[in-house]
Design an enzyme around this catalytic site. Structure first.
Site, PDB file in Angstrom:
ATOM      1  N   ASP A  44      -7.840 -21.311 -58.445  1.00  0.00           N
ATOM      2  CA  ASP A  44      -7.357 -20.068 -57.809  1.00  0.00           C
ATOM      3  C   ASP A  44      -7.069 -18.988 -58.856  1.00  0.00           C
ATOM      4  OD1 ASP A  44      -7.371 -21.798 -55.669  1.00  0.00           O
ATOM      5  OD2 ASP A  44      -5.196 -22.059 -55.614  1.00  0.00           O
ATOM      6  N   ARG A  65     -30.803 -12.976 -41.313  1.00  0.00           N
ATOM      7  CA  ARG A  65     -29.467 -13.279 -40.800  1.00  0.00           C
ATOM      8  C   ARG A  65     -28.367 -12.649 -41.634  1.00  0.00           C
ATOM      9  NH1 ARG A  65     -30.189 -19.750 -39.848  1.00  0.00           N
ATOM     10  NH2 ARG A  65     -30.319 -19.640 -37.598  1.00  0.00           N
ATOM     11  N   MET A 102     -12.467 -20.775 -51.583  1.00  0.00           N
ATOM     12  CA  MET A 102     -11.054 -21.166 -51.679  1.00  0.00           C
ATOM     13  C   MET A 102     -10.287 -20.106 -52.480  1.00  0.00           C
ATOM     14  SD  MET A 102     -10.912 -25.235 -52.354  1.00  0.00           S
ATOM     15  CE  MET A 102     -10.924 -26.402 -51.001  1.00  0.00           C
ATOM     16  N   GLU A 114     -10.561 -17.687 -48.154  1.00  0.00           N
ATOM     17  CA  GLU A 114      -9.997 -18.527 -47.086  1.00  0.00           C
ATOM     18  C   GLU A 114      -8.707 -17.937 -46.511  1.00  0.00           C
ATOM     19  OE1 GLU A 114      -9.084 -22.372 -48.793  1.00  0.00           O
ATOM     20  OE2 GLU A 114      -7.676 -21.550 -50.234  1.00  0.00           O
ATOM     21  N   HIS A 123     -14.447 -27.950 -51.077  1.00  0.00           N
ATOM     22  CA  HIS A 123     -14.187 -28.702 -52.305  1.00  0.00           C
ATOM     23  C   HIS A 123     -15.388 -28.779 -53.250  1.00  0.00           C
ATOM     24  CE1 HIS A 123     -10.797 -29.739 -49.767  1.00  0.00           C
ATOM     25  NE2 HIS A 123     -10.155 -30.009 -50.880  1.00  0.00           N
TER      26      HIS A 123
HETATM   27  O1  F6P Z   1      -5.102 -24.697 -55.198  1.00  0.00           O
HETATM   28  C1  F6P Z   1      -6.397 -25.209 -55.267  1.00  0.00           C
HETATM   29  C2  F6P Z   1      -6.990 -25.364 -53.903  1.00  0.00           C
HETATM   30  O2  F6P Z   1      -8.299 -25.869 -54.054  1.00  0.00           O
HETATM   31  C3  F6P Z   1      -6.956 -24.097 -53.046  1.00  0.00           C
HETATM   32  O3  F6P Z   1      -7.945 -23.181 -53.424  1.00  0.00           O
HETATM   33  C4  F6P Z   1      -7.125 -24.688 -51.668  1.00  0.00           C
HETATM   34  O4  F6P Z   1      -6.569 -23.888 -50.663  1.00  0.00           O
HETATM   35  C5  F6P Z   1      -6.361 -25.974 -51.772  1.00  0.00           C
HETATM   36  O5  F6P Z   1      -6.259 -26.308 -53.140  1.00  0.00           O
HETATM   37  C6  F6P Z   1      -6.993 -27.116 -51.021  1.00  0.00           C
HETATM   38  O6  F6P Z   1      -6.140 -28.188 -51.110  1.00  0.00           O
HETATM   39  P1  F6P Z   1      -6.519 -29.633 -50.579  1.00  0.00           P
HETATM   40  O7  F6P Z   1      -7.461 -30.252 -51.553  1.00  0.00           O
HETATM   41  O8  F6P Z   1      -5.236 -30.342 -50.506  1.00  0.00           O
HETATM   42  O9  F6P Z   1      -7.194 -29.443 -49.244  1.00  0.00           O
END
Ligand code: F6P
Length: 388
Positions: free
Chosen positions: A167, A202, A209, A261, A310
């Site tokens: 982040d 499209r 994230m 997000e 992820h």
């Molecule tokens: O803080 C890192 C992060 O990957 C954020 O970008 C994301 O909102 C969150 O962690 C996701 O967390 P988790 O892996 O618990 O879903």
């Protein structure tokens, strides 16, 4: 990590007032424990490798604390001495953390123990192995909570933090380890999405994230060639968004929109999109789907969405992070051996500095401001980034 659990305990117990730390500790260090707290990210293994290799040159032994503190508080503790494989060159490119992150059963264990029980298990495990220094990678909150817990459990064991976060929201840092790799991964996906958006004429909306900070979305959007980048810090004007996407579509017969997000949507009463998991956790997510639906319904275009999720946390780190994680890891060992404690190692664009944790504690997380140079660059190129 079990940060929320510790935070709750610390905030609601008078014992929290007992925490206070010396800024430097004079004891010599001969055995270090390492933990990777919080979510994983690329280059944690490169950092572990650098810590081990630097420690070896100083005759300091290194122990791994698996899954963070949970690995110590379970009975028996899972602490182990790092073997030579942790110093291998393969660690530079291996994603994730070989020390692991917390899992569901860890949270149950944490919740079942009082603060004092946890502290006494941590203290017993560390003193049993004679570990006399701790280095932890983490976000600002988890680094601070670990430092406080160590003070509480052990008195004054030296502690050094290394900032990691995809982040990139840790105060006082320019970049934290993992961020640049996550940007590279997301940018590749954004560019890939354009190929298919072009073929099928499209609009494709890609969700990045980053929690409440827009750094990951902005940098990934720029590097991936996005037409529109929506960020949590700046409100979205629906009329301007539609006008912008329509114009892009007319020109290119496709559009790639990258959204964070945590953007606030007027279609969701100005709130971020969230959902609750089966085990009761609140997660951010759903903004790309909502924006795609809005664009499709408003403009009559075929709009799809992709959630990178992820994928941004996994994969091999890029060269920048391999070097930065190595540098901060090596400097962390030097710092702890030279008597520093309660500091976060930070690359400030020119030097590595040891910032007192007190300067990072209780400071709001970093977020984008309207004069951020990369944001100005994007806007100067005609990319709509919300109402800045
Ligand atoms: O803080 C890192 C992060 O990957 C954020 O970008 C994301 O909102 C969150 O962690 C996701 O967390 P988790 O892996 O618990 O879903």
């Amino acid at each position: 990590m079990w940060a929320p659990a510790i935070l709750a305990l610390l905030l609601y117990t008078p014992l929290a007032q007992a925490f206070s730390a010396p800024s430097s500790v004079l004891n010599s260090v001969s055995k270090i424990g390492i933990l990777t707290s919080g979510g994983d990210c690329p280059s944690l293994n490169a950092c572990i490798r650098a810590i081990l290799k630097t420690a070896e040159t100083r005759d300091v032994e290194v122990f791994g604390l698996p899954r963070g503190f949970p690995g110590i508080i379970e009975d028996p503790p899972a602490i182990f001495k790092l073997d030579a494989s942790y110093a291998s060159a393969a660690m530079l490119t291996k994603g994730g953390s070989r020390l692991g992150g917390s899992v569901g059963s860890d949270y149950k264990l944490i919740d079942s123990l009082s603060l004092d029980e946890k502290a006494s298990r941590i203290s017993a495990a560390l003193s049993e192995l004679e570990i006399d220094g701790i280095i932890a990678t983490g976000g600002d909150t988890s680094m601070d909570l670990i430092a406080q817990m160590l003070q509480y459990a052990t008195g004054n064991i030296p502690f050094i933090g290394i900032p990691k976060s995809i982040d990139n929201d840790i105060p006082s840092t320019i970049y934290s380890i993992g961020f640049q790799s996550a940007v590279a991964t997301a940018a590749k996906s954004i560019a890939a999405v354009r190929d298919t958006a072009e073929s099928h004429r499209r609009v494709i909306v890609v969700e990045c994230m980053g929690r409440n900070a827009g750094f990951l979305t902005l940098h990934s959007g720029i590097a991936g060639g996005a037409d529109t980048i929506l960020l949590p810090e700046f409100p979205v004007d629906n009329t301007q968004l539609l006008k912008h996407v329509e114009e892009v579509y007319k020109k290119h017969e496709c559009a790639v929109v990258v959204v964070s997000e945590a953007i606030r949507l007027s279609s969701n009463s100005g709130k971020t999109s969230k959902y609750t998991t089966a085990d009761g956790k609140t997660r951010l997510g759903g903004s790309a789907e909502a924006v795609a639906r809005f664009l499709s319904e408003s403009l009559g275009l075929d709009a799809r969405h992709v959630v990178l999720g992820h994928t941004q946390r996994g994969g091999s780190p890029n060269g920048f992070d391999q070097v930065m994680a190595t540098t901060l890891g090596a400097h962390a060992v030097n710092a702890i051996c030279e008597g520093q404690s309660e500091v976060m190692m930070n690359w400030n664009g020119r030097n590595v500095e040891a910032i007192p944790l007190d300067e990072v504690r209780d400071v709001p997380s970093k977020s984008l401001s309207s004069d951020y140079p990369e944001l100005i660059a994007a806007q100067s190129m005609g990319i709509y980034c919300g109402s800045t």
